[in-house]
Design a protein around this motif. Sequence first.
Motif, mmCIF file in Angstrom:
data_model
loop_
_atom_site.group_PDB
_atom_site.id
_atom_site.type_symbol
_atom_site.label_atom_id
_atom_site.label_comp_id
_atom_site.label_asym_id
_atom_site.label_seq_id
_atom_site.Cartn_x
_atom_site.Cartn_y
_atom_site.Cartn_z
ATOM 1 N N ASN A 1 25.573 69.523 58.865
ATOM 2 C CA ASN A 1 24.238 70.041 59.171
ATOM 3 C C ASN A 1 24.278 71.530 59.507
ATOM 4 O O ASN A 1 23.383 72.269 59.127
ATOM 5 C CB ASN A 1 23.617 69.271 60.339
ATOM 6 N N LYS A 2 25.334 71.942 60.204
ATOM 7 C CA LYS A 2 25.455 73.362 60.554
ATOM 8 C C LYS A 2 25.528 74.221 59.299
ATOM 9 O O LYS A 2 24.874 75.256 59.208
ATOM 10 C CB LYS A 2 26.716 73.607 61.391
ATOM 11 N N ASP B 1 12.533 71.313 56.340
ATOM 12 C CA ASP B 1 13.912 70.884 56.109
ATOM 13 C C ASP B 1 14.762 71.166 57.339
ATOM 14 O O ASP B 1 15.577 70.340 57.753
ATOM 15 C CB ASP B 1 14.532 71.641 54.921
ATOM 16 N N ILE C 1 16.984 68.451 60.355
ATOM 17 C CA ILE C 1 18.409 68.369 60.702
ATOM 18 C C ILE C 1 18.777 69.215 61.908
ATOM 19 O O ILE C 1 19.921 69.219 62.339
ATOM 20 C CB ILE C 1 19.299 68.802 59.514
ATOM 21 N N GLY C 2 17.829 69.932 62.441
ATOM 22 C CA GLY C 2 18.156 70.764 63.595
ATOM 23 C C GLY C 2 16.932 71.024 64.433
ATOM 24 O O GLY C 2 15.884 70.415 64.242
ATOM 25 N N ALA D 1 22.071 72.913 64.863
ATOM 26 C CA ALA D 1 22.197 71.577 64.290
ATOM 27 C C ALA D 1 22.073 70.521 65.380
ATOM 28 O O ALA D 1 22.523 70.710 66.510
ATOM 29 C CB ALA D 1 23.541 71.445 63.587
ATOM 30 N N LEU E 1 24.462 73.449 56.330
ATOM 31 C CA LEU E 1 23.172 73.377 55.649
ATOM 32 C C LEU E 1 22.142 74.255 56.364
ATOM 33 O O LEU E 1 21.368 74.973 55.729
ATOM 34 C CB LEU E 1 22.722 71.916 55.626
ATOM 35 N N ILE E 2 22.171 74.216 57.683
ATOM 36 C CA ILE E 2 21.240 75.036 58.465
ATOM 37 C C ILE E 2 21.473 76.516 58.185
ATOM 38 O O ILE E 2 20.523 77.272 57.992
ATOM 39 C CB ILE E 2 21.354 74.713 59.974
ATOM 40 N N GLU F 1 28.895 64.827 60.509
ATOM 41 C CA GLU F 1 27.485 65.026 60.165
ATOM 42 C C GLU F 1 26.983 66.334 60.782
ATOM 43 O O GLU F 1 26.296 67.121 60.137
ATOM 44 C CB GLU F 1 26.665 63.836 60.683
ATOM 45 N N VAL G 1 22.294 66.074 65.936
ATOM 46 C CA VAL G 1 22.495 64.774 65.307
ATOM 47 C C VAL G 1 21.495 63.823 65.926
ATOM 48 O O VAL G 1 20.946 64.089 66.996
ATOM 49 C CB VAL G 1 23.930 64.229 65.492
#
Length: 119
Positions: free
Chosen positions: A64-65, A22, A26-27, A39, A67-68, A60, A41
């Motif tokens: 993402n940050k 995961d 995203i990162g 993160a 979420l990370i 975005e 993009v």
Amino acid sequence: MIKDTKHFKEILENQKVQLEADLSGIGRRDPKNPNDWEATVTDLDVLPADENDVADMFEELEGNKALINALEEQLREVDEALTKIGTDKFGICEVCDKEIEDDRMDANPSAKTCKEHMN
Ligand SMILES: [Zn+2]
């Protein structure tokens, strides 16, 4: 009662693989610190011409940050639980030193506290 550590080890290792997958979606890993993820993009090298697209891209990136950070936190807990497997600390509440309930361990094998001390 002795915990079935082999069973939990398998679950935790699967969780670790999933979390890392995961995170790589995203990162990317910080080359200087493999435990730290940053993160990314999709096309950071090519800034979109439209400023709305630029705004979307940064939105975005911010999402993402967040979420990370959440995934990194989970990954740390899973890693911590994996290092405890094989020691007498695994499945033991960090607050009261009592055994963590089986159903709580089944729901969350990286749990660090019993139900009473979960908050
Ligand atoms: Zn406790």
